[in-house]
Scaffold this motif. Structure first.
Motif, PDB file in Angstrom:
ATOM      1  N   GLU A 103     110.715  68.749  30.112  1.00 27.98           N
ATOM      2  CA  GLU A 103     110.119  70.084  30.036  1.00 27.98           C
ATOM      3  C   GLU A 103     111.080  71.128  30.594  1.00 27.98           C
ATOM      4  OE1 GLU A 103     107.488  72.872  28.903  1.00 27.98           O
ATOM      5  OE2 GLU A 103     107.189  70.716  28.565  1.00 27.98           O
ATOM      6  N   PHE A 104     111.776  70.753  31.657  1.00 27.67           N
ATOM      7  CA  PHE A 104     112.737  71.675  32.275  1.00 27.67           C
ATOM      8  C   PHE A 104     113.893  71.964  31.314  1.00 27.67           C
ATOM      9  CE2 PHE A 104     115.371  72.309  36.443  1.00 27.67           C
ATOM     10  CZ  PHE A 104     115.544  73.643  36.115  1.00 27.67           C
ATOM     11  N   VAL A 105     114.618  70.926  30.898  1.00 27.41           N
ATOM     12  CA  VAL A 105     115.828  71.165  30.110  1.00 27.41           C
ATOM     13  C   VAL A 105     115.516  71.690  28.707  1.00 27.41           C
ATOM     14  CG1 VAL A 105     117.205  69.492  31.385  1.00 27.41           C
ATOM     15  CG2 VAL A 105     115.982  68.760  29.347  1.00 27.41           C
ATOM     16  N   TYR A 106     114.304  71.481  28.234  1.00 25.20           N
ATOM     17  CA  TYR A 106     113.936  72.037  26.927  1.00 25.20           C
ATOM     18  C   TYR A 106     114.048  73.563  26.925  1.00 25.20           C
ATOM     19  CZ  TYR A 106     111.288  72.843  22.625  1.00 25.20           C
ATOM     20  OH  TYR A 106     110.902  73.238  21.361  1.00 25.20           O
ATOM     21  N   GLY A 107     113.914  74.160  28.107  1.00 23.92           N
ATOM     22  CA  GLY A 107     114.069  75.609  28.197  1.00 23.92           C
ATOM     23  C   GLY A 107     115.434  76.106  27.776  1.00 23.92           C
ATOM     24  N   ALA A 108     116.444  75.241  27.809  1.00 23.98           N
ATOM     25  CA  ALA A 108     117.802  75.641  27.422  1.00 23.98           C
ATOM     26  C   ALA A 108     117.944  75.820  25.915  1.00 23.98           C
ATOM     27  CB  ALA A 108     118.806  74.607  27.921  1.00 23.98           C
ATOM     28  N   PHE A 109     116.926  75.421  25.136  1.00 26.23           N
ATOM     29  CA  PHE A 109     116.976  75.552  23.677  1.00 26.23           C
ATOM     30  C   PHE A 109     116.347  76.851  23.169  1.00 26.23           C
ATOM     31  CE2 PHE A 109     117.701  71.094  24.273  1.00 26.23           C
ATOM     32  CZ  PHE A 109     118.434  70.682  23.182  1.00 26.23           C
ATOM     33  N   ASP A 110     115.873  77.695  24.063  1.00 27.45           N
ATOM     34  CA  ASP A 110     115.190  78.923  23.646  1.00 27.45           C
ATOM     35  C   ASP A 110     116.197  80.018  23.318  1.00 27.45           C
ATOM     36  OD1 ASP A 110     113.230  80.742  23.071  1.00 27.45           O
ATOM     37  OD2 ASP A 110     112.711  81.158  25.172  1.00 27.45           O
ATOM     38  N   THR A 111     116.916  79.806  22.215  1.00 31.84           N
ATOM     39  CA  THR A 111     117.939  80.750  21.744  1.00 31.84           C
ATOM     40  C   THR A 111     117.602  81.173  20.315  1.00 31.84           C
ATOM     41  OG1 THR A 111     119.355  79.046  20.783  1.00 31.84           O
ATOM     42  CG2 THR A 111     119.655  79.522  23.138  1.00 31.84           C
ATOM     43  N   PRO A 112     118.242  82.229  19.803  1.00 25.18           N
ATOM     44  CA  PRO A 112     117.914  82.687  18.449  1.00 25.18           C
ATOM     45  C   PRO A 112     118.066  81.622  17.371  1.00 25.18           C
ATOM     46  CG  PRO A 112     119.160  84.371  19.603  1.00 25.18           C
ATOM     47  CD  PRO A 112     119.161  83.159  20.486  1.00 25.18           C
ATOM     48  N   ASN A 113     119.081  80.752  17.491  1.00 24.71           N
ATOM     49  CA  ASN A 113     119.272  79.718  16.463  1.00 24.71           C
ATOM     50  C   ASN A 113     118.839  78.330  16.943  1.00 24.71           C
ATOM     51  OD1 ASN A 113     121.333  79.014  18.219  1.00 24.71           O
ATOM     52  ND2 ASN A 113     123.009  79.416  16.777  1.00 24.71           N
ATOM     53  N   ARG A 114     118.165  78.272  18.094  1.00 22.75           N
ATOM     54  CA  ARG A 114     117.639  77.031  18.684  1.00 22.75           C
ATOM     55  C   ARG A 114     118.737  76.029  19.037  1.00 22.75           C
ATOM     56  NH1 ARG A 114     113.060  77.876  21.045  1.00 22.75           N
ATOM     57  NH2 ARG A 114     113.008  75.611  21.326  1.00 22.75           N
TER      58      ARG A 114
END
Length: 604
Positions: free
Chosen positions: A229-240
């Motif tokens: 759940e923590f590291v998934y936050g690093a994927f919140d970018t415009p192109n995922r």
């Protein structure tokens, strides 16, 4: 490594320095290949601390503490998740392991004696960690201090959970299990999270222990989900596409993320196995969706790079540009992206052919552009993998690249490519050779070799070797006699021209491939090679507290380094233990071993 797209020396040096500044705490980087032959004398290699060498945290400005991660409203949410593939495979995945016959009594006794010696070494290291660094990341094996190299979440403990189970150390496992209740994965003093390291050591460690204990301890999956759940936050970018070095506190403050324009290849494609397994165990599709989007872009780019079939060492994830960099390697900064192609195929049960396509597209370009046969006096039929920058090939071997033999071996079996098994064995034998020729019995981190003109035929030519020695020498006298004398003084066997990085830091990649090749072929000579490796490591690295890397493998009186990475107990000693185990313990037909040697159950 020089990372310039151009072949000019000064720009190459500048870009190398930039990479050092940007990436100096990465697990994936091995030191760069040797400088071009005409690099100005007097400029020693400016290697970053490195998947695995001597990592040092970057000093950071402290923000308000304490800060805890919590689920945020995503700025760039996924509208529809990519589901796990469920199509029936066209045919079953072939078996990997050799059909071992019943062993005789003398072989069994020898094997069990060797296994017991490995277990004793593990207990020595584990006891040192317990007594001096409990719930910290790593123990310092000489000073008895500790370091928190991976956000301070007890990396050595979590990384080693499955090793405790494999070795039958149930009491130690129960103590560790109780301790993980105290690890809070919502906070750390570190301002930057290394997403790759966090995923492979923590998430992978929890899930493997959960798999090996047949789901008996729900807290293990709970903790894996906390990390996920923590590291998934690093994927919140415009192109995922994820941010590999994530300033997580800035995300909490609402600062939008953008993927980096300089991401190491190993950090791009080396999350697939862990994220897939988390989706398989929890049923939450977002983790597989996250890495599948990355894989789809890797596939789109694969035929369009500077070496079609391979990806460069650094890529622009923000703009999805895979052609800027002209450096190609299977070593540090790239390695596990390639390693995970056949492993992800296995973990998905062959329900998609994508990873077969990706892997098979790499094989011939690897053979044609990166593999080389060293010129040795005894004409050893062995192979290593080098580095290519533009049109220039660097015949420099890294301990990190020793994983390739195991990768080729698994690929040969599961994709029905029997011709690749011979290549795999030569790669494994190359790493064994590099251990055997050193006075300490340990392979250096990085070294250069004279290369043959062909992978298949080679004739010893002393003058070629002497020319190679001259390129790496700073001696005023470069006569043949002086070069021969230098080779003796520096313990360079005929064919080796320079040891660029003299250390051994408890690395697992060589024994990993020796283990895999043994499980594939049943060749007992590989067990004997493993025993030589283990006894040399034990002799040279043992301290009163645990085990330490050494400074220079060329000298038996070398200094020890006050560093014991978590992978020593999680990977290196695990592979040594398994090669002397019954072949059904962590069978390669039942489990997929991650890049951190964490075994995940294969699904049908």
């Amino acid at each position: 490594m020089p990372l310039a797209r151009k072949r000019l020396i000064i720009p190459a040096f500048i870009l190398t320095f930039v990479i050092y500044i940007l990436f100096d705490d990465i697990d994936l980087d091995g030191p760069p290949p040797d400088y071009p032959p005409d690099f100005p004398p007097g400029h020693p290699p400016n290697y970053p601390p490195n998947h695995h060498p001597d990592r040092r945290p970057i000093p950071e400005v402290e923000l308000d503490e304490p800060v805890h991660w919590h689920k945020l409203h995503e700025q760039y949410p996924v509208k529809e998740f990519i589901a796990l593939p469920s199509d029936t495979p066209s045919k079953p995945i072939p078996r990997i392991q050799y059909d071992f016959p019943k062993e005789d009594a003398s072989d069994r006794k020898q094997r069990l004696d060797r296994q017991a010696a490995v277990k004793e070494a593990f207990l020595h290291a584990w006891t040192g960690y317990k007594e001096h660094a409990w719930l910290k990341d790593e123990v310092s094996p000489i000073s008895g201090k500790f370091v928190n190299s991976f956000s301070g979440w007890a990396a050595s403990l979590v990384d080693t959970l499955d090793t405790l189970l494999i070795m039958g150390l149930d009491d130690e496992f129960q103590r560790a299990l109780e301790a993980i209740e105290d690890i809070d994965f919502t906070t750390t003093a570190d301002q930057t999270i290394n997403v790759f390291e966090t995923t492979i050591r923590y998430m992978g460690g929890f899930m493997a222990a959960y798999d090996l204990s047949d789901g008996k301890y729900p807290i293990l999956l709970k903790k894996a989900q906390e990390v996920g759940e923590f590291v998934y936050g690093a994927f919140d970018t415009p192109n995922r596409m994820h941010v590999a070095r994530w300033k997580w506190k800035e995300s909490l403050r609402g600062t939008p993320l953008r993927a980096s324009q300089k991401t190491l290849l190993a950090e791009v494609g080396s999350l697939s196995v862990e994220f897939t397994r988390l989706t398989q165990l929890t049923g939450d599709p977002k983790y597989f969706d996250a890495i599948q989007r990355v894989t789809d872009h890797l596939e789109k780019a694969q035929s369009k790079t500077g070496i079609p079939g391979l990806w460069p060492m650094t890529v622009d994830l923000e703009n999805l540009d895979f052609v800027k960099d002209s450096q190609f390697t299977l070593g540090g900064m790239a390695d596990s992206t390639y390693e995970y192609l056949p492993k992800e195929h296995l973990l998905l049960g062959g329900h998609t052919e994508q990873y077969r396509r990706l892997y098979e597209a790499t094989v011939n370009p690897i053979k044609e552009n990166l593999l080389f046969r060293p010129m040795t006096f005894d004409k050893a039929d062995i192979l290593f993998s080098g580095t290519r920058i533009g049109k220039h090939m660097y015949y420099e071997a890294q301990h990190l690249t020793c994983f390739i033999g195991g990768m080729f071996g698994i690929g040969a079996k599961i994709f029905d490519r029997p011709e690749d098994l011979n290549t795999a064995r030569k790669l494994v034998d190359g790493c064994i050779w590099a251990y055997d020729v050193m006075p300490t019995g340990l392979m250096p981190e990085i070294f250069t070799l004279s290369a043959c003109d062909s992978l298949n035929e080679c004739v010893w030519d002393e003058q070629t070797w002497l020319r190679g020695l001259r390129k790496g020498s700073r001696n005023n006298d470069v006569s043949d006699a002086a070069m021969r004398q230098m080779a003796v003084a520096e313990h360079l066997p005929p064919g080796m021209t320079k040891v660029t990085d003299t250390r051994y830091i408890l690395r697992p990649e060589a024994i990993e491939s020796v283990f895999i090749m043994y499980r594939i072929t049943g060749d007992k000579a590989l067990q004997d090679a493993a025993w030589r490796m283990f006894t040399s490591i034990e002799k040279m690295t043992r301290t009163e507290i645990a085990h330490a890397g050494i400074q220079d493998v060329r000298y038996t009186d070398t200094a020890k380094l006050d560093k014991m990475e978590s992978f020593w107990m999680a990977e290196t000693l695990k592979y040594f233990y398994l090669i002397f185990s019954e072949p059904d313990l962590i069978s390669l037909d039942d489990y997929v071993l991650s890049t951190e040697a964490h075994p995940f159950k294969r699904v049908a």
